[in-house]
Every structure is written in structure tokens, then in C-alpha cells.
Design an enzyme around this catalytic site. Structure first.
Site, PDB file in Angstrom:
ATOM      1  N   SER A   1       0.761  -0.928  -0.024  1.00 23.01           N
ATOM      2  CA  SER A   1       0.077   0.048   0.017  1.00 23.01           C
ATOM      3  C   SER A   1       0.926   0.950   0.125  1.00 23.01           C
ATOM      4  O   SER A   1       0.120   2.644  -0.639  1.00 23.01           O
ATOM      5  CB  SER A   1      -1.298  -0.082   0.871  1.00 23.01           C
TER       6      SER A   1
ATOM      7  N   LYS B   1       0.560   4.647   6.800  1.00 26.76           N
ATOM      8  CA  LYS B   1       0.233   5.364   5.811  1.00 26.76           C
ATOM      9  C   LYS B   1       0.604   6.799   5.895  1.00 26.76           C
ATOM     10  O   LYS B   1       1.385   7.438   6.711  1.00 26.76           O
ATOM     11  CB  LYS B   1      -1.452   5.178   5.963  1.00 26.76           C
TER      12      LYS B   1
END
Length: 134
Positions: free
Chosen positions: A31, A70
Site C-alpha cells: 500500500s 500510511k
């Protein structure tokens, strides 16, 4: 997804038991590629403070078992809006809503030691998520 390092293969459910402000973490999944890749080992400073552009370790109240790395896009009521750098993976605030920051990634220890750079698709992130861009 992130796993505490060294890990037994199970995600670390709670980092508060550690007596140090720093945590070692191992990344699993694509990701945050190309900034952070699966297998990278990161040094994370435990803190709930983060600014837009910071790469963080975070949890989603909607998915408390999920611990992720993230990039903070913006501050929102109740926490942070976080997204991965890989536009093809949406296991971030676009799917799970507001995140709670657990710590800020200080640097990558291996296999490519160094600080993490800015988001690869923008030189300066203005906080506007744009039209569904990760």
C-alpha cells in the site's frame, strides 16, 4: 499492514506495553509502495501528533485489529485522514474512515536505510485529496 518486529507472525495488538518511545516495525503489503515496500523495517517514534505529509503508523477505529503505515493527508475531526502512496491499494481512510496515529515513522532501517521522502506523485501536497488519487 504492519507487524511489530521481531514478530511471531501476529500483528502487535497494543504498543503501549513497550517502555521506549521507539518501536521497530516490519511492513507487509504494497500500500505504500514505492516509498515503503513489503519487508522494509522501520523505526517509529510513538506519538499521536502528525502533520500532513508525515508517514505514520496508525489504526482505524472501524478496524482496530489493523495496524498500518500510511501518509497523513490532513487533520480531520477525531484524528487524521491517511492514505497509502500506492494508488491501486485503498486499505486506508478511503475505506475505513478516520485513523488514529500511533507513531511517526522516523526512518527506514533496512534494506535501504534512510529517511522517507515526500509523496512520489507530488512535490508539495496541499492537503487537497483531488479526484480519488491516493
Amino acid at each position: 499492514m504492519i507487524r511489530h518486529d521481531p514478530s511471531s507472525g501476529q500483528p502487535d495488538r497494543d504498543l503501549r506495553h513497550l517502555g521506549t518511545p521507539f518501536v521497530l516495525a516490519r511492513v507487509t503489503g504494497p500500500s505504500m509502495s514505492p516509498t515503503v515496500r513489503s519487508g522494509d523495517r522501520l523505526l517509529v517514534r510513538r506519538s499521536r501528533r502528525a502533520r500532513p505529509g508525515d508517514v505514520v503508523l496508525a489504526r482505524f477505529p472501524a478496524r482496530p485489529e489493523l495496524l498500518v503505515v500510511k501518509r497523513v493527508r490532513r487533520l480531520v475531526p477525531g484524528g487524521h485522514w491517511v492514505e497509502g502512496d500506492n494508488p491501486f491499494v485503498t486499505d486506508d481512510s478511503r475505506s475505513f474512515g478516520v485513523a488514529v496515529v500511533v507513531g511517526r515513522v522516523v526512518l527506514r532501517l533496512s534494506p535501504r536505510p534512510g529517511r522517507l521522502g515526500p509523496r512520489p506523485d507530488t512535490a508539495q501536497d496541499d492537503g487537497d485529496p483531488g479526484p480519488s488519487v491516493a
